[in-house]
Design a protein around this motif. Structure first.
Motif, PDB file in Angstrom:
ATOM      1  N   ALA A 267       0.830  -1.203   0.000  1.00 23.91           N
ATOM      2  CA  ALA A 267       0.000   0.000   0.000  1.00 23.91           C
ATOM      3  C   ALA A 267       0.866   1.254   0.000  1.00 23.91           C
ATOM      4  CB  ALA A 267      -0.923  -0.018   1.218  1.00 23.91           C
ATOM      5  N   ARG A 268       1.952   1.233   0.741  1.00 21.44           N
ATOM      6  CA  ARG A 268       2.865   2.385   0.756  1.00 21.44           C
ATOM      7  C   ARG A 268       3.538   2.543  -0.605  1.00 21.44           C
ATOM      8  NH1 ARG A 268       4.566   0.894   6.402  1.00 21.44           N
ATOM      9  NH2 ARG A 268       3.640   2.472   7.771  1.00 21.44           N
ATOM     10  N   ALA A 269       3.871   1.402  -1.242  1.00 19.09           N
ATOM     11  CA  ALA A 269       4.522   1.468  -2.555  1.00 19.09           C
ATOM     12  C   ALA A 269       3.613   2.092  -3.608  1.00 19.09           C
ATOM     13  CB  ALA A 269       4.945   0.062  -2.991  1.00 19.09           C
ATOM     14  N   PHE A 270       2.279   1.901  -3.438  1.00 19.06           N
ATOM     15  CA  PHE A 270       1.327   2.514  -4.357  1.00 19.06           C
ATOM     16  C   PHE A 270       1.079   3.981  -4.046  1.00 19.06           C
ATOM     17  CE2 PHE A 270       0.075  -1.893  -5.367  1.00 19.06           C
ATOM     18  CZ  PHE A 270       0.025  -1.803  -6.747  1.00 19.06           C
ATOM     19  N   GLY A 271       1.680   4.467  -2.990  1.00 18.48           N
ATOM     20  CA  GLY A 271       1.575   5.879  -2.668  1.00 18.48           C
ATOM     21  C   GLY A 271       0.328   6.290  -1.925  1.00 18.48           C
ATOM     22  N   LEU A 272      -0.332   5.347  -1.240  1.00 19.30           N
ATOM     23  CA  LEU A 272      -1.523   5.690  -0.475  1.00 19.30           C
ATOM     24  C   LEU A 272      -1.151   6.567   0.715  1.00 19.30           C
ATOM     25  CD1 LEU A 272      -3.449   2.282  -0.394  1.00 19.30           C
ATOM     26  CD2 LEU A 272      -3.877   4.265  -1.850  1.00 19.30           C
ATOM     27  N   PRO A 273      -2.015   7.498   1.103  1.00 15.62           N
ATOM     28  CA  PRO A 273      -1.731   8.355   2.259  1.00 15.62           C
ATOM     29  C   PRO A 273      -1.553   7.530   3.530  1.00 15.62           C
ATOM     30  CG  PRO A 273      -3.592   9.196   1.005  1.00 15.62           C
ATOM     31  CD  PRO A 273      -3.291   7.843   0.448  1.00 15.62           C
ATOM     32  N   GLU A 274      -0.673   7.993   4.410  1.00 16.53           N
ATOM     33  CA  GLU A 274      -0.366   7.237   5.621  1.00 16.53           C
ATOM     34  C   GLU A 274      -1.580   7.069   6.523  1.00 16.53           C
ATOM     35  OE1 GLU A 274       2.203   4.984   8.011  1.00 16.53           O
ATOM     36  OE2 GLU A 274       2.437   5.781   5.971  1.00 16.53           O
ATOM     37  N   HIS A 275      -2.418   8.100   6.621  1.00 19.49           N
ATOM     38  CA  HIS A 275      -3.589   7.987   7.487  1.00 19.49           C
ATOM     39  C   HIS A 275      -4.559   6.928   6.964  1.00 19.49           C
ATOM     40  CE1 HIS A 275      -6.496  10.093   4.803  1.00 19.49           C
ATOM     41  NE2 HIS A 275      -5.439  10.803   4.423  1.00 19.49           N
ATOM     42  N   MET A 276      -4.645   6.783   5.634  1.00 17.42           N
ATOM     43  CA  MET A 276      -5.501   5.743   5.063  1.00 17.42           C
ATOM     44  C   MET A 276      -4.930   4.365   5.338  1.00 17.42           C
ATOM     45  SD  MET A 276      -6.709   5.197   1.097  1.00 17.42           S
ATOM     46  CE  MET A 276      -7.605   6.756   1.087  1.00 17.42           C
ATOM     47  N   ILE A 277      -3.616   4.231   5.239  1.00 15.78           N
ATOM     48  CA  ILE A 277      -2.960   2.949   5.505  1.00 15.78           C
ATOM     49  C   ILE A 277      -3.165   2.537   6.960  1.00 15.78           C
ATOM     50  CG2 ILE A 277      -0.718   1.791   5.649  1.00 15.78           C
ATOM     51  CD1 ILE A 277       0.185   3.515   3.284  1.00 15.78           C
TER      52      ILE A 277
END
Length: 282
Positions: free
Chosen positions: A215-225
């Motif tokens: 999820a981080r590699a796809f660039g999702l916002p940290e709060h969403m993760i």
């Protein structure tokens, strides 16, 4: 999910039946005669025998247990010998206020403990993480009766902000809320620490899993993760803890057993809804 719920409810019913049988058996194992306790030392054998017949204690043990289970299934917990009132009426008269207190205590602890645990996990090994850790351990270590005593002295006696005793006037919801604040605070404070520490430990484990890295590699916002992906799995041990904790806070022998089983069944069902893998374990 429906099949899991049916199995879990069936297991809960079996646990309650076994618990009732064990509780009833322990009454017979413990030395002493209930008739002697009720009637006192001056009771004659004839009086004891009459009370045995009245209470059904002269029948075989298996018959007594079967009769008791049948009454429990119909919601009949028997009569209190001294007040001549139904036991269920005596218990459930106080149960609603107890449930409100327990749910209020756990409720505010959840609202504070989960964000603290998430924050501590995201900013692990920082100064703020250490402060949260010190706070969590501190409130866990202090007994709830000590918190209650000093809260009473400070907020009720010294500042006179909150009432010291009572549950408030019936129908006056704001007055009842004012009376609820102090006991709910005293009971829930320790749970804030438990929840925060457990959420932090679970979050640290989940944040290192592959799907979070993806999820981080796809660039999702940290709060969403954190809140949409990680917390959904990290919350599972906390739900189980809360289920057993609510059952433990509500005390009263047989009724406590039923409510304990009910609360753990609900927590397991919530876990199964959040994580489909749980459904395969039963």
């Amino acid at each position: 999910m429906l099949f899991y719920l049916l199995k879990r409810i069936g297991l809960a019913v079996v646990i309650v039946v076994v618990a009732v049988i064990l509780l009833y058996s322990m009454i017979h194992i413990v030395p002493g005669d209930p008739a002697s306790v009720i009637l006192g030392p001056r009771a004659t054998p004839e009086m004891k025998q009459e009370l045995h017949e009245l209470m059904g204690l002269d029948r075989p043990f298996v018959v007594q247990v079967a009769s008791f289970l049948g009454k429990v299934a119909r919601g009949n917990l028997g009569m209190d010998f001294f007040s001549q009132r139904p036991v269920a009426q005596i218990v459930f008269k106080q149960l609603d206020e107890t449930l409100v207190l327990v749910l209020a205590s756990i409720g505010w602890a959840i609202l504070l403990g989960i964000p603290l645990g998430c924050y501590s996990a995201v900013f692990r090994n920082t100064f703020s993480d250490k402060l949260v850790g010190i706070f969590s351990i501190g409130v866990i270590a202090v007994p709830s009766f000590v918190v209650a005593l000093y809260s009473l002295l400070f907020f009720a006696v010294t500042l006179k902000w909150l009432p010291a005793i009572g549950a408030g006037e019936p129908g006056q919801y704001m007055d009842q809320l004012r009376h609820l604040i102090l006991p709910a605070f005293a009971i829930g404070l320790g749970w804030v620490g438990y929840i925060a520490r457990l959420v932090r430990a679970s979050m640290l484990e989940v944040l290192n899993e592959n799907h979070i890295r993806r999820a981080r590699a796809f660039g999702l916002p940290e709060h969403m993760i954190v809140f949409q992906y990680a917390l959904k799995l990290a919350i599972l041990p906390t739900v189980t803890l809360l289920g057993t904790g609510i059952g433990r806070l509500i005390s009263s022998a047989l009724v406590s057993t039923v409510l304990f089983v009910l609360s753990t069944t609900i927590s397991d069902s919530i876990n199964a809804m959040l994580d489909p893998r749980v459904r395969e374990r039963l």
